[in-house]
Enzyme design. Structure first.
Site, PDB file in Angstrom:
ATOM      1  N   GLY A  25       0.800  -1.194  -0.092  1.00 29.52           N
ATOM      2  CA  GLY A  25      -0.027  -0.144   0.157  1.00 29.52           C
ATOM      3  C   GLY A  25       0.755   1.140  -0.062  1.00 29.52           C
ATOM      4  O   GLY A  25       0.528   2.241  -0.555  1.00 29.52           O
ATOM      5  N   PHE A  26       1.980   1.164   0.545  1.00 23.41           N
ATOM      6  CA  PHE A  26       2.778   2.422   0.684  1.00 23.41           C
ATOM      7  C   PHE A  26       4.002   2.376  -0.238  1.00 23.41           C
ATOM      8  O   PHE A  26       4.493   3.577  -0.721  1.00 23.41           O
ATOM      9  CB  PHE A  26       3.597   2.472   2.179  1.00 23.41           C
ATOM     10  CG  PHE A  26       2.262   2.743   3.156  1.00 23.41           C
ATOM     11  CD1 PHE A  26       1.358   3.684   2.945  1.00 23.41           C
ATOM     12  CD2 PHE A  26       2.286   2.417   4.397  1.00 23.41           C
ATOM     13  CE1 PHE A  26       0.317   3.902   3.749  1.00 23.41           C
ATOM     14  CE2 PHE A  26       1.565   2.448   5.422  1.00 23.41           C
ATOM     15  CZ  PHE A  26       0.442   3.367   5.039  1.00 23.41           C
ATOM     16  N   ASP A 145      -6.489  -5.794   6.472  1.00 22.14           N
ATOM     17  CA  ASP A 145      -5.981  -5.994   5.159  1.00 22.14           C
ATOM     18  C   ASP A 145      -5.646  -7.533   5.049  1.00 22.14           C
ATOM     19  O   ASP A 145      -4.671  -7.903   4.005  1.00 22.14           O
ATOM     20  CB  ASP A 145      -5.123  -5.106   4.474  1.00 22.14           C
ATOM     21  CG  ASP A 145      -5.315  -4.976   2.913  1.00 22.14           C
ATOM     22  OD1 ASP A 145      -6.237  -5.560   2.374  1.00 22.14           O
ATOM     23  OD2 ASP A 145      -4.275  -4.749   2.396  1.00 22.14           O
TER      24      ASP A 145
END
Length: 757
Positions: A25-26, A145
């Site tokens: 995600g990052f 998640d």
């Protein structure tokens, strides 16, 4: 986490940059390798375009990772010195342990797992992820998640270990980000996250349940190919116990509370996990994870109960059905047999439970004696630990085995093989066809194992029979030698007795006893019984050798293996089609392979059961012979004791006869001292005490005669004294024995008593 090509070479001291492991995600995750020590680490670096809020959350993830310590959560490592300078921005790098097994998505995408993981792999996954989530929740961390891409695999000492990664899910769940960044993973997110509502740890329950369902069945539970908006509006209509919302081949949406088939779970696990998934996949978060027994958030304890089950799998060789029984540590085998009788109708006394090597389950050990830990085989073995059930009341095993009923979609294409289906429908149904052929092959192999277990049991019984046969032969030889010796001895005794009857001792009773002994030993020997049993055992041995040499007794492969490989190849080609070629198509070729596999299965089963019936017949013969051989050996041992007893009796009678003979020696017989009137002399030297004047007056010739007579008297006297001493010594020896069993004539008894006096 997808594997990417190698990146341009970059080094930092002894560390060399390798390939990109994936994108989170990052930012990106890259593997680094230490050329000096061989150590490998995964470095996660952030993208530059992060918002200030997400930059703060990135720093928070690093802090969280550095304080966590659990075997099922990926561990943080120290960033190598100088590597921070290579970062594209001022954000810190995150160093983590490298797990060489890749991520779970890669594992699930393997062709072999198209209809779910193997049972052992499912159990290890559930155990590891449940343990990790418990740990995170106890530390007040919600993952939010959880999905196959965020679970990596590491090879442990005994099995694969699953580890959770990527604790940096911190995207703002606005409508725009949901429709872009999370397309393809929305189905693992709990409904309350999609609806931007307040959430608790139960969001991880939904993700865990969805993940578990996919690992069991090979597909996600709720309309996996639908777009998010339509998906949400349809799935929210499900009841609290529904765990599947799917489309059939006609496009109709169906709701179900049952775990779909095919999967690789046994019946007990399938039933228990079905109820557990109903807890995990409840739409309303307040009810989700609440167990009837353990209450709110009791889903982990309920899962522990499932994972700790001890299961015995019994393959009924009469019907080909596998029965699974949960057992306790101290449950007896007798208790298990009672439950088997209830399920199968086979009486406890007729049940024979065999392990794979043909060993019979021991009645004095618990029912768990045949269980091994299925979680240590990583799910790689195709066969569970089976116990094979045979019905000892049956000799002829008829072929009653039929293939398992196919899944609904497979039944549809069997009826309409020319029907065109979409690519996604073809991929699913072809995978199920391939799995069905695999299942036929595995069922055939299990039946073959049962037949081989029966064969191994037969060989064990035959080995015992061979040992008893050798013991019987040895006993027969020993008995024959003793019989021959006894018969020869008594024949010689009878001949010698006959020779001396004219001038020696006679006894009608003794002669009659010897004749009876001679007749008694004629009944001993068992030669005909031994010969008959040996002939039967040799015939059985021939049958067993024929069974072992028969091609039917060997592992059945061939056609089913070939058909399974052809189906796999068709399925592989379909899966690997480029996106622009993923069009509609029919299933004629797959249907042809499945029909051929069914025919091959039925043919092989007939062969297996023909062999099984022959094996059971031979085993029955061996079991019938064992007590007969034992009986004959026992009778021969009794015969041997009889021969020894008769031999001892005959020898005692011979010694008694000798005693009688010795007693008669003491009576007046020809040539005895009494006949010479020696006994009338007061002293043996009496003749020598006559006056010398009388001797002097005798003529010379008369003197010599008188001297000879005196010398003869002296010799007779000494002989009589020596004979009396010998008889007395014999009397002392004989009187210590018990001769009461021998009947003597009155005259002989009186003579013996006088001699003793």
């Amino acid at each position: 986490m997808s594997w990417s090509p190698s990146l341009p070479t970059q080094t930092c001291g002894a560390w060399e940059m390798k390939e990109r492991l994936g994108t989170g995600g990052f930012g990106n995750v890259i593997r680094w390798h230490n050329q000096a020590t061989g150590e490998q680490i995964a470095i996660k670096q952030c993208r530059q375009e992060l918002s200030p809020k997400n930059r703060n959350r990135w720093c928070l993830e690093i802090q969280i990772m550095r304080r966590l310590n659990h075997p099922n959560v990926v561990a943080a490592r120290d960033v190598p010195e100088g590597m921070q300078n290579l970062a594209p921005n001022d954000l810190p790098l995150l160093a983590m342990e490298y797990c060489q097994g890749g991520d779970l998505r890669r594992y699930l995408n393997q062709f072999e797992n198209c209809c779910g993981l193997r049972e052992g792999a499912v159990l290890t996954l559930l155990s590891d992820i449940a343990s990790a989530l418990r740990y995170l929740h106890e530390n007040r961390i919600i993952h939010r998640d959880l999905k196959p891409e965020n679970i990596v695999l590491q090879q442990g000492e005994k099995r694969l270990i699953h580890k959770i990664i990527d604790l940096g899910y911190a995207k703002e769940l606005d409508q725009g980000s949901l429709c872009t960044s999370f397309v393809g993973t929305l189905q693992y997110l709990a409904p309350e996250l999609l609806e931007q509502q307040k959430y608790t740890v139960t969001v991880d329950y939904w993700s865990f349940g969805t993940l578990a369902f996919e690992c069991i069945t090979g597909f996600r539970p709720f309309l996996p190919n639908w777009q998010p908006v339509q998906w949400h509006s349809k799935v929210r209509q499900k009841s609290e116990v529904d765990i599947v919302v799917s489309e059939d081949l006609n496009g109709a949406v169906k709701f179900s509370s049952s775990l779909p088939f095919p999967n690789n779970l046994n019946s007990v696990l399938a039933e228990r996990l079905e109820k557990w998934l109903q807890l995990m996949l409840m739409w309303h978060p307040r009810q989700r994870g609440t167990d009837p027994q353990y209450g709110p958030n009791g889903c982990f304890r309920a899962l522990d109960d499932i994972l700790n089950l001890k299961l015995v799998h019994v393959l009924n060789m009469v019907t080909g059905t596998v029965h699974t029984y949960p057992v306790t540590e101290d449950e007896s085998l007798q208790s298990l047999k009672t439950r088997i009788q209830e399920n199968t109708g086979i009486l406890e006394t007729d049940q024979e439970l065999l392990q794979k090597a043909g060993l019979v389950l021991l009645p004095d050990k618990p029912a768990t004696q045949c269980i091994s830990d299925s979680k240590t085989n990583e799910g790689l073995t195709l066969d569970m630990d089976l116990v094979f059930l045979l019905d000892n009341s049956k000799i002829n095993y008829e072929t009653q085995i039929t293939p398992r009923p196919p899944p609904e979609s497979v039944s549809c294409i069997l009826q309409e093989p020319k029907r065109n289906l979409s690519f996604f429908q073809l991929r699913k149904v072809w995978g199920q066809v391939w799995h069905s052929i695999q299942t036929l092959k595995e069922d055939c192999n299990r039946l073959q194992q049962g037949q081989r277990a029966a064969m191994m049991s037969l060989l064990r019984n035959n080995s015992c029979l061979s040992k008893m046969k050798n013991a019987m032969a040895s006993t027969a030889q020993q008995l024959k030698a003793k019989l021959d010796f006894f018969k020869t001895s008594i024949q010689i005794d009878l001949e010698k007795y006959k020779e001396q009857t004219e001038f020696g001792i006679t006894s009608d009773k003794l002669l009659l006893a010897w004749r009876e002994m001679e007749q008694a030993v004629e009944q001993c020997g068992r030669e005909n019984d031994v010969k008959h049993l040996v002939e039967r055992m040799m015939a059985l041995q021939t049958d067993i050798v024929d069974l072992q040499r028969s091609p039917m007794g060997r592992k059945q492969g061939g056609t089913l293996d070939d058909l399974e490989e052809q189906a796999r190849e068709l399925y592989r080609k379909l899966r690997e089609k480029p996106r622009d070629q993923r069009t509609e198509g029919d299933s004629q070729e797959m249907v042809r392979l499945l029909l051929q596999a069914i025919q091959s299965f039925e043919k092989k089963v007939r062969v297996i059961y023909t062999q099984l019936s022959k094996t059971v017949v031979c085993k029955q013969k061996a079991l019938e012979l064992l007590p007969k051989v034992e009986e004959v050996v026992s009778l021969m041992n009794e015969d041997e004791r009889t021969v020894v007893r008769l031999q001892e009796k005959r020898q005692k009678e011979l010694w008694n006869l000798l005693k009688i003979a010795c007693s008669k020696v003491r009576g007046p017989v020809s040539g005895s001292p009494d006949s010479m009137n020696v006994s009338r002399l007061s002293h043996p030297g009496q003749l020598m005490s006559q006056p010398s004047s009388a001797c002097d007056s005798l003529p010379e010739s008369d003197k010599k005669s008188e001297e000879l007579v005196a010398e003869a008297h002296a010799l007779c006297s000494r002989l009589e004294s020596a004979l009396q001493d010998t008889v007395k010594e014999q009397d002392r020896s004989f009187t210590t024995l018990d001769w009461s069993w021998l009947q003597m004539e009155d005259e002989e008894r009186c003579s013996l008593e006088q001699a003793c006096d």
